[in-house]
Design a protein around this motif. Structure first.
Motif, PDB file in Angstrom:
ATOM      1  N   SER A  48      15.520  -0.933  -8.489  1.00 27.64           N
ATOM      2  CA  SER A  48      14.300  -0.030  -7.834  1.00 27.64           C
ATOM      3  C   SER A  48      14.305   0.799  -6.701  1.00 27.64           C
ATOM      4  O   SER A  48      15.098   0.306  -5.505  1.00 27.64           O
ATOM      5  CB  SER A  48      12.856  -1.172  -7.544  1.00 27.64           C
ATOM      6  N   PRO A  49      12.733   1.557  -7.109  1.00 28.23           N
ATOM      7  CA  PRO A  49      12.715   2.339  -5.615  1.00 28.23           C
ATOM      8  C   PRO A  49      12.426   1.160  -4.423  1.00 28.23           C
ATOM      9  O   PRO A  49      11.665   0.130  -4.447  1.00 28.23           O
ATOM     10  CB  PRO A  49      11.899   3.101  -6.280  1.00 28.23           C
ATOM     11  N   LYS A  50      12.612   1.856  -3.439  1.00 26.92           N
ATOM     12  CA  LYS A  50      12.187   0.934  -2.018  1.00 26.92           C
ATOM     13  C   LYS A  50      11.028   0.702  -1.924  1.00 26.92           C
ATOM     14  O   LYS A  50      10.638  -0.062  -0.687  1.00 26.92           O
ATOM     15  CB  LYS A  50      12.972   1.028  -0.973  1.00 26.92           C
ATOM     16  N   ASP A  51       9.993   1.883  -1.814  1.00 26.39           N
ATOM     17  CA  ASP A  51       8.546   1.440  -1.897  1.00 26.39           C
ATOM     18  C   ASP A  51       7.711   2.499  -2.574  1.00 26.39           C
ATOM     19  O   ASP A  51       7.742   2.602  -3.751  1.00 26.39           O
ATOM     20  CB  ASP A  51       8.207   2.451  -0.696  1.00 26.39           C
ATOM     21  N   LEU A  52       6.208   2.087  -2.600  1.00 22.03           N
ATOM     22  CA  LEU A  52       5.676   2.568  -3.666  1.00 22.03           C
ATOM     23  C   LEU A  52       4.914   3.843  -3.551  1.00 22.03           C
ATOM     24  O   LEU A  52       3.826   3.981  -4.132  1.00 22.03           O
ATOM     25  CB  LEU A  52       3.865   1.522  -3.112  1.00 22.03           C
ATOM     26  N   GLY A  53       6.044   4.869  -3.110  1.00 20.58           N
ATOM     27  CA  GLY A  53       5.739   6.170  -2.967  1.00 20.58           C
ATOM     28  C   GLY A  53       4.898   6.755  -4.769  1.00 20.58           C
ATOM     29  O   GLY A  53       5.005   7.864  -4.261  1.00 20.58           O
ATOM     30  N   SER A  54       5.560   5.942  -5.270  1.00 17.75           N
ATOM     31  CA  SER A  54       5.401   6.823  -7.279  1.00 17.75           C
ATOM     32  C   SER A  54       4.492   6.473  -7.339  1.00 17.75           C
ATOM     33  O   SER A  54       3.645   6.747  -8.514  1.00 17.75           O
ATOM     34  CB  SER A  54       6.604   6.238  -8.024  1.00 17.75           C
ATOM     35  N   VAL A  55       3.165   5.578  -6.213  1.00 13.65           N
ATOM     36  CA  VAL A  55       2.294   5.289  -6.865  1.00 13.65           C
ATOM     37  C   VAL A  55       1.059   5.797  -6.162  1.00 13.65           C
ATOM     38  O   VAL A  55       1.007   5.668  -4.802  1.00 13.65           O
ATOM     39  CB  VAL A  55       1.549   3.775  -6.203  1.00 13.65           C
ATOM     40  N   ARG A  56       0.306   7.102  -7.193  1.00 14.73           N
ATOM     41  CA  ARG A  56      -0.538   7.890  -6.789  1.00 14.73           C
ATOM     42  C   ARG A  56      -2.087   7.168  -6.483  1.00 14.73           C
ATOM     43  O   ARG A  56      -2.756   7.857  -4.857  1.00 14.73           O
ATOM     44  CB  ARG A  56      -0.771   9.066  -7.698  1.00 14.73           C
ATOM     45  N   SER A  57      -2.331   6.560  -6.911  1.00 21.04           N
ATOM     46  CA  SER A  57      -3.577   5.794  -6.549  1.00 21.04           C
ATOM     47  C   SER A  57      -3.657   3.804  -7.142  1.00 21.04           C
ATOM     48  O   SER A  57      -1.990   3.796  -7.777  1.00 21.04           O
ATOM     49  CB  SER A  57      -4.948   6.607  -7.262  1.00 21.04           C
ATOM     50  N   MET A  58      -4.433   3.071  -6.466  1.00 21.95           N
ATOM     51  CA  MET A  58      -4.428   1.450  -7.127  1.00 21.95           C
ATOM     52  C   MET A  58      -6.238   1.545  -6.849  1.00 21.95           C
ATOM     53  O   MET A  58      -6.272   1.937  -4.799  1.00 21.95           O
ATOM     54  CB  MET A  58      -3.551   1.121  -5.736  1.00 21.95           C
ATOM     55  N   SER A  59      -6.161   0.286  -7.286  1.00 20.54           N
ATOM     56  CA  SER A  59      -7.719  -0.086  -6.699  1.00 20.54           C
ATOM     57  C   SER A  59      -7.772  -1.382  -7.289  1.00 20.54           C
ATOM     58  O   SER A  59      -6.974  -1.701  -8.006  1.00 20.54           O
ATOM     59  CB  SER A  59      -8.741   0.757  -8.166  1.00 20.54           C
ATOM     60  N   VAL A  60      -9.015  -1.682  -6.939  1.00 21.35           N
ATOM     61  CA  VAL A  60      -9.385  -3.542  -6.978  1.00 21.35           C
ATOM     62  C   VAL A  60     -10.639  -3.365  -7.156  1.00 21.35           C
ATOM     63  O   VAL A  60     -11.320  -2.361  -6.511  1.00 21.35           O
ATOM     64  CB  VAL A  60      -9.113  -4.605  -6.398  1.00 21.35           C
ATOM     65  N   ARG A  61     -10.954  -4.249  -8.711  1.00 17.48           N
ATOM     66  CA  ARG A  61     -12.713  -4.116  -8.792  1.00 17.48           C
ATOM     67  C   ARG A  61     -12.700  -5.180  -9.007  1.00 17.48           C
ATOM     68  O   ARG A  61     -11.984  -6.032  -9.853  1.00 17.48           O
ATOM     69  CB  ARG A  61     -12.626  -3.075 -10.162  1.00 17.48           C
ATOM     70  N   VAL A  62     -14.369  -5.637  -8.944  1.00 15.61           N
ATOM     71  CA  VAL A  62     -14.466  -7.366  -8.776  1.00 15.61           C
ATOM     72  C   VAL A  62     -16.328  -7.148 -10.285  1.00 15.61           C
ATOM     73  O   VAL A  62     -17.159  -5.527  -9.813  1.00 15.61           O
ATOM     74  CB  VAL A  62     -14.858  -7.386  -7.791  1.00 15.61           C
ATOM     75  N   CYS A  63     -14.880  -7.860 -11.350  1.00 14.06           N
ATOM     76  CA  CYS A  63     -16.807  -7.601 -11.951  1.00 14.06           C
ATOM     77  C   CYS A  63     -17.741  -8.978 -12.556  1.00 14.06           C
ATOM     78  O   CYS A  63     -16.547 -10.205 -12.688  1.00 14.06           O
ATOM     79  CB  CYS A  63     -16.187  -6.719 -13.896  1.00 14.06           C
ATOM     80  N   ALA A  64     -18.632  -8.557 -13.142  1.00 10.92           N
ATOM     81  CA  ALA A  64     -19.340  -9.606 -13.621  1.00 10.92           C
ATOM     82  C   ALA A  64     -18.154 -10.640 -14.819  1.00 10.92           C
ATOM     83  O   ALA A  64     -17.975  -8.741 -15.701  1.00 10.92           O
ATOM     84  CB  ALA A  64     -20.461  -9.613 -13.977  1.00 10.92           C
ATOM     85  N   PRO A  65     -18.747 -11.406 -15.939  1.00  9.82           N
ATOM     86  CA  PRO A  65     -18.745 -11.783 -17.111  1.00  9.82           C
ATOM     87  C   PRO A  65     -18.417 -10.341 -17.695  1.00  9.82           C
ATOM     88  O   PRO A  65     -17.419 -10.897 -19.188  1.00  9.82           O
ATOM     89  CB  PRO A  65     -18.473 -13.307 -17.153  1.00  9.82           C
ATOM     90  N   ASP A  66     -19.726 -10.116 -17.662  1.00 16.09           N
ATOM     91  CA  ASP A  66     -19.589  -9.493 -18.985  1.00 16.09           C
ATOM     92  C   ASP A  66     -19.277  -7.825 -18.574  1.00 16.09           C
ATOM     93  O   ASP A  66     -20.006  -7.159 -19.599  1.00 16.09           O
ATOM     94  CB  ASP A  66     -21.445  -9.141 -18.941  1.00 16.09           C
ATOM     95  N   GLY A  67     -18.578  -7.534 -17.949  1.00 15.87           N
ATOM     96  CA  GLY A  67     -17.700  -6.608 -17.855  1.00 15.87           C
ATOM     97  C   GLY A  67     -18.624  -5.630 -16.186  1.00 15.87           C
ATOM     98  O   GLY A  67     -18.117  -4.605 -16.455  1.00 15.87           O
ATOM     99  N   ARG A  68     -19.991  -6.106 -16.095  1.00 13.14           N
ATOM    100  CA  ARG A  68     -20.076  -5.061 -15.165  1.00 13.14           C
ATOM    101  C   ARG A  68     -19.484  -5.077 -13.435  1.00 13.14           C
ATOM    102  O   ARG A  68     -19.390  -6.262 -13.045  1.00 13.14           O
ATOM    103  CB  ARG A  68     -21.676  -5.947 -14.798  1.00 13.14           C
ATOM    104  N   GLU A  69     -19.191  -3.945 -13.247  1.00 15.75           N
ATOM    105  CA  GLU A  69     -18.966  -4.095 -11.925  1.00 15.75           C
ATOM    106  C   GLU A  69     -19.433  -4.281 -10.939  1.00 15.75           C
ATOM    107  O   GLU A  69     -20.023  -3.168 -10.849  1.00 15.75           O
ATOM    108  CB  GLU A  69     -18.113  -2.171 -12.107  1.00 15.75           C
ATOM    109  N   LEU A  70     -19.176  -5.393  -9.903  1.00 18.65           N
ATOM    110  CA  LEU A  70     -19.280  -5.197  -8.952  1.00 18.65           C
ATOM    111  C   LEU A  70     -19.933  -4.303  -7.650  1.00 18.65           C
ATOM    112  O   LEU A  70     -20.304  -3.831  -7.079  1.00 18.65           O
ATOM    113  CB  LEU A  70     -19.887  -7.151  -9.090  1.00 18.65           C
ATOM    114  N   VAL A  71     -18.119  -4.665  -7.626  1.00 11.52           N
ATOM    115  CA  VAL A  71     -17.695  -3.506  -6.334  1.00 11.52           C
ATOM    116  C   VAL A  71     -16.016  -3.165  -6.521  1.00 11.52           C
ATOM    117  O   VAL A  71     -15.696  -3.524  -7.488  1.00 11.52           O
ATOM    118  CB  VAL A  71     -17.782  -4.655  -5.122  1.00 11.52           C
ATOM    119  N   ALA A  72     -16.070  -2.227  -5.979  1.00 10.12           N
ATOM    120  CA  ALA A  72     -14.549  -1.389  -6.169  1.00 10.12           C
ATOM    121  C   ALA A  72     -13.437  -1.304  -4.532  1.00 10.12           C
ATOM    122  O   ALA A  72     -14.707  -0.364  -4.063  1.00 10.12           O
ATOM    123  CB  ALA A  72     -14.420  -0.389  -7.219  1.00 10.12           C
TER     124      ALA A  72
END
Length: 186
Positions: free
Chosen positions: A110-134
Motif C-alpha cells: 500500500s501507499p505509505k501516506d494519506l496523500g491520495s485522500v483529497r477530503s475527509m470528514s467526521v460528522r455527528v448525527c442524532a439517531p433520526d439522521g439530523r446532523e448535529l456537528v461536522a
C-alpha cells in the motif's frame, strides 16, 4: 445546533439536545482512484478511561471487532463510508472518552501516506439522521501522515461533548497504539 467545527473546537451535544441518548458518528473520505495499490483506510473507535488509554482490547471498534465489550459502541452499515453508533445510556461510568481515528492499512504494497485522500470528514448525527456537528479535516498535510485522530466524544460532568481533533501521525497504527495503550495488559 448544526455547524462545522475547526480543529480544537468542541460542541455540547447532550446539553444542547435534551433527551439525546445516542448518536451516529459518520466518517467519510474522497480518494483519488489508482491503477495500482490504493490506500486502504481503517476507521476505528477507541473506548478510553480517564487516563486516555483503551479500557481493554475488547473496547476497540473496527472492521474485525464490530462492537465494544459492553456493546455501547458499534459499527453500522449506512450512508457514510463508516458509521459508528454510540449509545450514551449504555456507556459505563469508567469511560471518559471515545476516540475516532483512521489509519492506513500497514500492508507493505500500500501507499505509505494519506496523500491520495483529497477530503475527509467526521460528522455527528442524532439517531433520526439530523446532523448535529461536522468536522471537515484539513488535507494539506495528508502526504505526510498515515493515521489521524478525527475527533472524540467525551464526558464533561454528566453531559457528552464532541471535540474536533485532526491530529495526524507519521507512525500510523503504532502511534495510535502507543498513545492509547492498545495491546497493553491491564
Amino acid at each position: 445546533m448544526t455547524g462545522q467545527l475547526v480543529p480544537g473546537a468542541n460542541a455540547a451535544l447532550t446539553a444542547e439536545n435534551p433527551g439525546l441518548t445516542s448518536v451516529v458518528v459518520g466518517i467519510h473520505w474522497d480518494q483519488i482512484a489508482s491503477r495500482g495499490p490504493s490506500a486502504e483506510l481503517v476507521p476505528m473507535a477507541i473506548v478510553c478511561g480517564p487516563d486516555g488509554h483503551v479500557l481493554s482490547d475488547e473496547d476497540l471498534v473496527f472492521f474485525n471487532q464490530i462492537e465494544s465489550a459492553d456493546a455501547s459502541v458499534r459499527y453500522l452499515d449506512e450512508s457514510d463510508q463508516e458509521e459508528i453508533d454510540v449509545d450514551f445510556a449504555s456507556i459505563p461510568e469508567t469511560v471518559d472518552k471515545i476516540v475516532f481515528a483512521v489509519y492506513l492499512d500497514p500492508d507493505p504494497r500500500s501507499p505509505k501516506d494519506l496523500g491520495s485522500v483529497r477530503s475527509m470528514s467526521v460528522r455527528v448525527c442524532a439517531p433520526d439522521g439530523r446532523e448535529l456537528v461536522a468536522f471537515p479535516l484539513p488535507s494539506e498535510r495528508n502526504h505526510l501522515i498515515d493515521a489521524v485522530i478525527l475527533g472524540e466524544l467525551y464526558r464533561h460532568r454528566s453531559e457528552w461533548k464532541f471535540r474536533a481533533v485532526g491530529q495526524g501521525y507519521t507512525t500510523g497504527l503504532t502511534g495510535l497504539r502507543a498513545d492509547h495503550g492498545i495491546g497493553r495488559a491491564r
